[in-house]
Design a protein around this motif. Structure first.
Motif, mmCIF file in Angstrom:
data_model
loop_
_atom_site.group_PDB
_atom_site.id
_atom_site.type_symbol
_atom_site.label_atom_id
_atom_site.label_comp_id
_atom_site.label_asym_id
_atom_site.label_seq_id
_atom_site.Cartn_x
_atom_site.Cartn_y
_atom_site.Cartn_z
ATOM 1 N N LYS A 62 -2.831 17.799 -11.097
ATOM 2 C CA LYS A 62 -4.203 17.489 -11.505
ATOM 3 C C LYS A 62 -5.204 18.361 -10.764
ATOM 4 O O LYS A 62 -6.145 18.904 -11.362
ATOM 5 N N ASP A 63 -5.010 18.506 -9.458
ATOM 6 C CA ASP A 63 -5.947 19.298 -8.661
ATOM 7 C C ASP A 63 -5.950 20.759 -9.091
ATOM 8 O O ASP A 63 -7.013 21.403 -9.130
ATOM 9 N N SER A 64 -4.779 21.291 -9.405
ATOM 10 C CA SER A 64 -4.689 22.698 -9.816
ATOM 11 C C SER A 64 -5.299 22.921 -11.191
ATOM 12 O O SER A 64 -5.914 23.966 -11.448
ATOM 13 N N LEU A 65 -5.164 21.946 -12.089
ATOM 14 C CA LEU A 65 -5.699 22.101 -13.440
ATOM 15 C C LEU A 65 -7.219 22.126 -13.450
ATOM 16 O O LEU A 65 -7.828 22.676 -14.376
ATOM 17 N N VAL A 66 -7.841 21.547 -12.441
ATOM 18 C CA VAL A 66 -9.306 21.545 -12.366
ATOM 19 C C VAL A 66 -9.859 22.966 -12.399
ATOM 20 O O VAL A 66 -10.906 23.231 -13.007
ATOM 21 N N THR A 67 -9.160 23.896 -11.774
ATOM 22 C CA THR A 67 -9.640 25.274 -11.683
ATOM 23 C C THR A 67 -9.096 26.170 -12.785
ATOM 24 O O THR A 67 -9.419 27.357 -12.829
ATOM 25 N N CYS A 68 -8.272 25.622 -13.680
ATOM 26 C CA CYS A 68 -7.729 26.409 -14.788
ATOM 27 C C CYS A 68 -8.694 26.415 -15.967
ATOM 28 O O CYS A 68 -9.431 25.452 -16.194
ATOM 29 N N HIS A 69 -8.659 27.495 -16.728
ATOM 30 C CA HIS A 69 -9.463 27.555 -17.937
ATOM 31 C C HIS A 69 -8.873 26.652 -19.024
ATOM 32 O O HIS A 69 -9.589 26.170 -19.911
ATOM 33 N N GLY A 70 -7.593 26.447 -18.973
ATOM 34 C CA GLY A 70 -6.892 25.600 -19.921
ATOM 35 C C GLY A 70 -5.433 25.543 -19.517
ATOM 36 O O GLY A 70 -5.031 26.155 -18.523
ATOM 37 N N TRP A 71 -4.638 24.812 -20.291
ATOM 38 C CA TRP A 71 -3.222 24.767 -19.943
ATOM 39 C C TRP A 71 -2.337 24.507 -21.156
ATOM 40 O O TRP A 71 -2.786 24.026 -22.197
ATOM 41 N N ILE A 72 -1.079 24.889 -20.988
ATOM 42 C CA ILE A 72 -0.054 24.724 -22.017
ATOM 43 C C ILE A 72 0.879 23.616 -21.551
ATOM 44 O O ILE A 72 1.490 23.729 -20.486
ATOM 45 N N MET A 73 0.977 22.562 -22.340
ATOM 46 C CA MET A 73 1.775 21.410 -21.939
ATOM 47 C C MET A 73 2.965 21.238 -22.866
ATOM 48 O O MET A 73 2.815 21.160 -24.091
ATOM 49 N N GLY A 74 4.158 21.172 -22.296
ATOM 50 C CA GLY A 74 5.354 20.893 -23.064
ATOM 51 C C GLY A 74 5.473 19.410 -23.354
ATOM 52 O O GLY A 74 4.737 18.586 -22.802
ATOM 53 N N PRO A 75 6.407 19.021 -24.203
ATOM 54 C CA PRO A 75 6.600 17.597 -24.501
ATOM 55 C C PRO A 75 7.207 16.856 -23.311
ATOM 56 O O PRO A 75 7.800 17.472 -22.422
ATOM 57 N N HIS A 76 7.049 15.544 -23.304
ATOM 58 C CA HIS A 76 7.626 14.735 -22.231
ATOM 59 C C HIS A 76 8.560 13.684 -22.822
ATOM 60 O O HIS A 76 8.444 13.305 -23.995
ATOM 61 N N ASP A 77 9.473 13.206 -22.014
ATOM 62 C CA ASP A 77 10.435 12.187 -22.432
ATOM 63 C C ASP A 77 10.205 10.935 -21.604
ATOM 64 O O ASP A 77 11.085 10.452 -20.888
ATOM 65 N N SER A 78 8.991 10.383 -21.703
ATOM 66 C CA SER A 78 8.596 9.288 -20.828
ATOM 67 C C SER A 78 9.400 8.015 -21.064
ATOM 68 O O SER A 78 9.510 7.173 -20.169
#
Length: 354
Positions: A62-78
């Protein structure tokens, strides 16, 4: 040189395979566009997060994503996570909630060479992402569902004017760039206060866009209309649960849910995330179809291009999109589309066409 920081969350199941494919294609495309580059930042999510940090979405992510312009998220198997993690928001729900990614944008468009069940169609579903009947993200504290006894469950839906207004503005702004038509989907005939508020608010916002034609349908009628005459719809705006259901239907109608892309956005960040799941039964077999994730990344790049007024990013997005479409048109497809290409072979073919 404009460098954009993109978080990379590989996820579970087929996630590492299709996200890796996406990174390879974006990296190759950036080499073809002068003045544009990506800095890919790999971050733990899903089982990797649990094993390394004790959480599917650890604080470091979460902390690292704050400084990203955007992100690519794969699927999860929650559904396969340990019980203590299943009781919490799943990874995508947690990021949508944490970053207030209020708009889930899910286009469905027929693709040349891919069989469509409804002929030509080109529609975009804008799904309100933060409330409605999804109890993991519709309350400030606690959960929107509970059991008063072992045989009785109560689910609370949340509908606010603020949420309806901002998703409506997003829908009408998009319609102004497309065919200038918005369809509001609701159930105000039965859930009169909640969906009545959503419908009326969307119509109020629509008055600020007089060039856009506005119509509305009950969710049950809309499902039938979408099957019968998908080509008639342009931008569809609806609530969390209805948007989730309709977008899966739309993706399958135009070819395959495996091809369906999406992004989740607020006003300053965006997350690319394919609409499909983690497919654990084929994980690690190198047969997964990466198109949904790839086209989600194209949407992310286009979003970044508009936000940062970067023509080079728009050019890059078109190069990637055209290479994907050319690859499938040439008959190079993964098994789910009747082809024989592996994930890596399909990815290599796209890179070659770049």
């Amino acid at each position: 040189m404009a460098t954009y920081q993109l978080g990379v969350l590989y996820g579970d199941g087929i996630g590492p395979e299709i996200v890796q494919s996406t990174v390879e294609v974006l990296r190759a495309a950036a080499e073809q566009v002068e003045g544009t580059s990506f800095d890919f930042i790999e971050l733990p999510m899903g089982w990797t997060g649990i094993q390394e940090h004790g959480e599917p979405i650890p604080a470091i992510t979460k902390d690292s994503l704050v400084t990203c312009h955007g992100w690519i998220m794969g699927p999860h198997d929650s559904s396969a996570y340990p019980a203590e993690h299943q009781a919490k928001r799943n990874p995508s729900g947690e990021l949508r909630h944490h970053f207030d990614l209020y708009a889930n944008v899910r286009p469905s468009k027929t693709i040349a060479g891919v069989k469509s069940l409804v002929g030509e169609a080109d529609m975009v579903i804008l799904r309100e992402n933060t409330e409605g009947f999804y109890p993991d993200r519709n309350m400030y504290a606690g959960s929107g569902e509970y059991m008063v006894n072992p045989e009785t469950a109560i689910v609370t839906g949340l509908f606010t004017k603020k949420a309806a207004e901002r998703i409506a503005h997003a829908a009408f702004r998009m319609a102004m760039q497309r065919r200038k038509k918005v369809t509001i989907v609701h159930k105000a005939n039965v859930i009169r206060l909640g969906y009545g508020l959503f419908l009326n608010t969307c119509r109020e916002v629509g008055k600020l866009y007089p060039e856009v034609q506005v119509e509305d349908y009950h969710i049950d009628a809309m499902a039938a209309h979408m099957v019968r005459r998908a080509k008639d719809f342009d931008v569809i705006v609806t609530t969390n649960m209805f948007g989730d259901i309709l977008s899966d239907l739309a993706g399958e109608l135009v070819g395959s849910l495996g091809l369906a892309p999406s992004i989740n956005t607020n006003d300053h960040q965006a997350m690319a995330q394919a609409a499909h799941g983690s497919a654990p039964d084929i994980a690690g077999k190198n047969i997964a179809n990466p198109v949904g994730e790839l086209l989600s990344a194209v949407m992310l790049v286009d979003w970044l291009a508009s936000r940062h007024e970067d023509h080079g990013l728009h050019q890059l997005a078109r190069k990637v999109e055209n290479a994907i479409m050319k690859t499938m048109y040439d008959g190079i497809r993964t098994r789910d589309l009747g082809g024989e290409a592996s994930t890596t072979e399909f990815t290599k073919a796209i890179v070659e066409r770049l």
